[in-house]
Design an enzyme around this catalytic site. Structure first.
Site, PDB file in Angstrom:
ATOM      1  N   SER A  11       0.886  -1.141   0.029  1.00  0.00           N
ATOM      2  CA  SER A  11       0.086   0.209  -0.017  1.00  0.00           C
ATOM      3  C   SER A  11       0.932   1.237  -0.242  1.00  0.00           C
ATOM      4  O   SER A  11       1.875   1.426  -0.872  1.00  0.00           O
ATOM      5  CB  SER A  11      -0.832   0.013   1.185  1.00  0.00           C
ATOM      6  OG  SER A  11      -0.492   0.277   2.417  1.00  0.00           O
ATOM      7  N   HIS A  38      -3.307  -0.913  -2.611  1.00  0.00           N
ATOM      8  CA  HIS A  38      -4.364  -0.214  -1.931  1.00  0.00           C
ATOM      9  C   HIS A  38      -4.163   0.994  -2.568  1.00  0.00           C
ATOM     10  O   HIS A  38      -3.297   1.764  -2.602  1.00  0.00           O
ATOM     11  CB  HIS A  38      -4.067  -0.262  -0.610  1.00  0.00           C
ATOM     12  CG  HIS A  38      -4.250  -1.589   0.205  1.00  0.00           C
ATOM     13  ND1 HIS A  38      -3.592  -1.814   1.227  1.00  0.00           N
ATOM     14  CD2 HIS A  38      -4.599  -2.751  -0.204  1.00  0.00           C
ATOM     15  CE1 HIS A  38      -3.766  -3.130   1.581  1.00  0.00           C
ATOM     16  NE2 HIS A  38      -4.233  -3.657   0.802  1.00  0.00           N
ATOM     17  N   ASP A 130      -2.994  -6.240   6.278  1.00  0.00           N
ATOM     18  CA  ASP A 130      -3.632  -6.889   4.811  1.00  0.00           C
ATOM     19  C   ASP A 130      -2.554  -7.817   4.482  1.00  0.00           C
ATOM     20  O   ASP A 130      -1.352  -7.255   4.330  1.00  0.00           O
ATOM     21  CB  ASP A 130      -4.073  -6.032   3.849  1.00  0.00           C
ATOM     22  CG  ASP A 130      -4.879  -6.740   2.592  1.00  0.00           C
ATOM     23  OD1 ASP A 130      -5.322  -7.929   2.860  1.00  0.00           O
ATOM     24  OD2 ASP A 130      -5.040  -6.141   1.508  1.00  0.00           O
TER      25      ASP A 130
END
Lengths: 189, 277
Positions: A11, A38, A130
């Site tokens: 991300s 992300h 995540d």
């Protein structure tokens, strides 16, 4: 053994690291790569050309039921989860996981299901957790796993979560990840 | 959520579960895309605190409430009013001119879930002066979702997002004209509902029930396998009037489907296709 798919998830700040990794992949690199980053909705149109400009391999956005072809880099579209089935991508719009859609966990988990030992998962810099659970599943099924060293990460959250979940098979700084993937996937005669 | 220790055994259990659900309840998930369905089955295991898919089968076959919860898990996705605002801009510019002169416009919203996107289309048609002569058919597999859609009550907190989407989707009025705020809820105005028909419909068993000028089937078929997708594409093609428009999700493709040649592309990015006359 031929590897079926490499998935790289990140991300915040992961684009710089991605650049380094992709630049290390030669034009002859055969194993398809899917990139899960992300980001805000609607930015995939920007991401694909950006990745392409740093990479010798053809970059494509994923469409539902699209075939996974060798020698290609695929971008997970924003606001969709990416799953894999035998040789194809399958998209889903189920609820975000860890506030993320695409979720790295969901892709890793389905790779564990369908490819097992033939899958490679990579986690780069990013906030949150995540990817950790999915990577643990991938490793449990015999897949190869690589995590960026937390010290080299702009946001060490995701790498640290993966390491403490016992999911990290290898912990490497950005400049070693690309060469590692090349070496790992080299087919021996 | 973790993967199963014995994947082949899990595959077998999943097949038996789906067969059991089909035979006992008539819901046919047998041709759903496996990866996504497996994920939802694992979610059901977690939610029901059950260890194996076989035990889940036992619970579902003997308890209608468990079946209902499973149906929700499989069919519910989060949506919003004017989700994908660019689609509505494309509908205003490319689709409306094609249907404006029809004496009666029929729109089919496939997999309408809790109705947010149906009301979005109703608002758009109202602003184009066409709602009066339009019938919107909103269908879904899940009756409890349809009931929510029919009610048209949404959390007030979501209205900020919806309003933003509405404006990005080419809306020019005050979005608050379309709902009444009561406490923490927003209730869709009754006049917006007048021309919407809500009906339970299963695409798998699917028969065509009318001829439509516009069919929206967005991110429904991503959960189906290739063979079911092909069957549904045939159903949609047969349900479209010549010159009618099919809207798919922005990452769905007509490529390699049986009716690819039967359509021309109207908007490549927003996946709007026009049935050839």
């Amino acid at each position: 053994m031929t590897y079926a798919l490499i998935a790289i998830g990140g991300s915040l700040g992961s684009f710089k690291v991605l650049q380094v990794i992709l630049a290390a992949l030669p034009p002859t690199f055969k194993v398809p790569v899917v990139i899960i980053v992300h980001r805000e909705r609607g930015q995939e149109a920007i991401l694909a050309p950006l990745v392409q400009s740093h990479c010798a391999l053809p970059v494509a956005e994923i469409e539902d039921k699209g075939r996974i072809e060798p020698g290609r880099i695929y971008i997970a579209p924003s606001d969709y989860h990416v799953l894999v089935e035998d040789g194809t991508f399958a998209l889903s719009v189920e609820a975000p996981l860890h506030h993320a859609r695409p979720s790295i966990d969901i892709t890793f988990e389905s790779m564990a299901d369908y490819y097992g030992r033939r899958a490679i998962g990579v986690i780069l810099t990013g906030t949150g957790q995540d990817g950790a659970q999915g990577m643990a599943a991938l490793r449990q099924r015999g897949g190869q796993t690589v995590v960026q060293t937390p010290a080299s990460a702009e946001a060490p959250g995701m790498p640290e979560a993966a390491i403490s979940a016992g999911a990290a098979g290898h912990v490497l700084p950005p400049e070693e990840i690309g060469p590692f993937l090349v070496k790992l996937t080299e087919e021996r005669p | 959520m973790t993967v199963a220790a014995q994947p082949e055994l899990e595959d077998l259990e999943v097949r038996l579960l789906l067969e059991g659900i089909f035979r006992h309840y008539g819901y046919d998930f047998r041709d759903y895309a496996q990866a996504s369905l497996k994920r939802r089955i694992r979610k059901a295991l977690q939610a029901e605190q059950i260890r194996t898919v076989s035990a889940l089968q036992d619970a579902i076959l003997h308890d209608e409430q468990a079946m209902r919860r499973f149906l929700d898990l499989v069919t519910v996705d989060v949506t919003a009013m004017f989700r994908d605002p660019r689609l509505y801009v494309a509908v205003r510019t490319s689709v409306i001119p094609l249907i404006r002169n029809e004496p009666l416009i029929r729109v089919w919203h496939v997999g309408c879930a809790s109705g947010e996107e149906v009301y979005s289309m109703a608002i758009l048609l109202h602003e184009e002066g066409l709602l009066e002569k339009t019938r919107l058919y909103a269908t879904d597999l899940n009756q409890s979702l349809l009931d929510r859609g029919k009610e048209g009550i949404y959390p007030l907190s979501a209205m900020q997002t919806h309003t933003g989407n509405y404006l990005a989707g080419g809306g020019t009025r005050a979005f608050s004209e379309y709902y009444a705020a009561r406490y923490d809820r927003a209730q869709i105005k009754p006049w917006l509902k007048a021309n919407i028909v809500w009906a339970q419909h299963d695409l798998v068993a699917g028969a065509s029930f009318n001829e439509f000028h516009v069919i929206l089937c967005r991110n429904v078929m991503i959960y189906f396998n290739r063979s079911l997708q092909d069957r549904v594409h045939r159903l949609l093609y047969e349900s479209l009037a010549p010159g009618g428009v099919l809207a798919l999700g922005d990452k769905e493709s007509l490529q390699f489907t049986p009716h690819e040649a039967g359509y021309e592309s109207l908007d490549r990015r927003e996946k709007l296709f026009r049935k050839r006359k």
